[in-house]
Design an enzyme around this catalytic site. Structure first.
Site, PDB file in Angstrom:
ATOM      1  N   ASP A  20       0.859  -1.185   0.000  1.00 48.90           N
ATOM      2  CA  ASP A  20       0.000   0.000   0.000  1.00 48.90           C
ATOM      3  C   ASP A  20       0.894   1.232   0.000  1.00 48.90           C
ATOM      4  OD1 ASP A  20      -3.269   0.072   1.020  1.00 48.90           O
ATOM      5  OD2 ASP A  20      -2.187   1.962   0.827  1.00 48.90           O
ATOM      6  N   ASP A  28       3.672   2.171  -4.999  1.00 49.75           N
ATOM      7  CA  ASP A  28       2.870   3.094  -5.807  1.00 49.75           C
ATOM      8  C   ASP A  28       2.555   2.351  -7.094  1.00 49.75           C
ATOM      9  OD1 ASP A  28       1.795   4.990  -7.481  1.00 49.75           O
ATOM     10  OD2 ASP A  28       3.502   6.365  -7.388  1.00 49.75           O
ATOM     11  N   VAL A  29       1.339   1.827  -7.188  1.00 54.18           N
ATOM     12  CA  VAL A  29       1.018   0.944  -8.321  1.00 54.18           C
ATOM     13  C   VAL A  29       1.073   1.660  -9.657  1.00 54.18           C
ATOM     14  CG1 VAL A  29      -0.362  -0.611  -6.893  1.00 54.18           C
ATOM     15  CG2 VAL A  29      -1.487   1.306  -8.072  1.00 54.18           C
ATOM     16  N   TYR A  61     -14.361   6.397 -13.165  1.00 54.74           N
ATOM     17  CA  TYR A  61     -14.274   5.168 -12.380  1.00 54.74           C
ATOM     18  C   TYR A  61     -14.847   3.994 -13.166  1.00 54.74           C
ATOM     19  CZ  TYR A  61     -14.755   2.040  -8.351  1.00 54.74           C
ATOM     20  OH  TYR A  61     -14.668   0.975  -7.489  1.00 54.74           O
ATOM     21  N   LYS A  85     -12.721   0.714 -14.442  1.00 54.59           N
ATOM     22  CA  LYS A  85     -13.076  -0.632 -13.987  1.00 54.59           C
ATOM     23  C   LYS A  85     -13.506  -1.519 -15.158  1.00 54.59           C
ATOM     24  CE  LYS A  85     -12.135  -0.089  -9.663  1.00 54.59           C
ATOM     25  NZ  LYS A  85     -11.006  -0.839  -9.048  1.00 54.59           N
TER      26      LYS A  85
END
Length: 248
Positions: free
Chosen positions: A36, A62-63, A155, A159
């Protein structure tokens, strides 16, 4: 559904669905890297897992950064000597907005974390799995990626992209012993929802067929099943966990 002798990474593991997933995998025997950007909360989750007899360590990730996503895989290898399971759960929500009113910076942040972040994590994970005999990945999508949701254009788009990316990877890597699935939660009592005004939470709950929100652990159980050998012939699927919300 045992994960003994397996190593898992869970992004977004410091809270909500990620925390519930990390704890569930650890309770079933996995050694878990809780990943995370929030170090204090991540350290708390790790401490709770270890205090309960599980095995976990924290790694800041940090993705949205390719080097950081690769560093997460490297951390699993250096800490536990392997990697078998990946739950890519890290994500951010969108402040309600109609599409034409959205700020470009808001759009970019959601895409960077919710879609690009999943791709970068998968990129590193798949490279490892290809070299080591396979593995299992579950990506966090949303019911919003399957059904239009007012005020959520970025969003929903991100997704939906996660769903398509999961299907693509499942098809391309099936012969390599790699399974990839997605989970699409409905309204879940996550920290983000808990921070909303009480009247908004009540409105959300009223919109649920059951009259109540789902729990993070409800989603975690589906993630764990998809990662497990019990779902050995399940790949490329998007599993709703929504209490029949999608059937309204």
């Amino acid at each position: 559904m045992s994960f003994v002798d397996q190593v898992a990474v869970v992004t977004g593991g410091a809270s909500g669905i990620g925390e519930a997933t990390a704890k569930l995998l650890a309770a079933r025997g996995a050694r878990v890297v809780v990943a995370d950007v929030t170090e204090e909360a991540g350290a708390r989750v790790v401490a709770e897992i270890n205090a309960g007899g599980g095995a976990a360590t924290f790694h800041r990730v940090d993705v949205s950064d390719a080097a950081s996503a690769q560093g997460l895989v490297d951390a699993a290898l250096s800490t536990y000597g392997g990697l078998h399971l990946a739950a890519n759960i890290a994500g951010v929500g969108q402040p309600p907005s109609r599409l034409h009113d959205m700020d470009v910076a808001v759009w970019d942040r959601i895409m960077d974390i919710d879609l690009k972040g999943v791709w970068l994590c998968m990129k590193a994970q798949l490279s490892h799995f290809l070299a080591h005999g396979g593995g299992s990945i579950v990506n966090m999508a949303s019911g919003a990626g399957l059904k239009a949701t007012p005020g959520q254009p970025a969003y929903a788009a991100a997704k939906a992209g996660v769903i398509a990316l999961s299907q693509q990877a499942a098809l391309e890597y099936a012969r390599d012993g790699i399974r990839v699935n997605a989970v699409a939660p409905g309204l879940i009592a996550s920290p983000a929802v808990a921070a909303l005004p009480e009247e908004v939470r009540a409105q959300y709950a009223a919109g649920q067929p059951s009259g109540q929100l789902g729990r993070p652990v409800d989603v975690a159980h589906t993630v764990a099943w998809l990662l497990s050998d019990d779902a050995a012939f399940v790949s490329g699927m998007t599993h709703l966990v929504d209490g029949a919300w999608f059937q309204r």
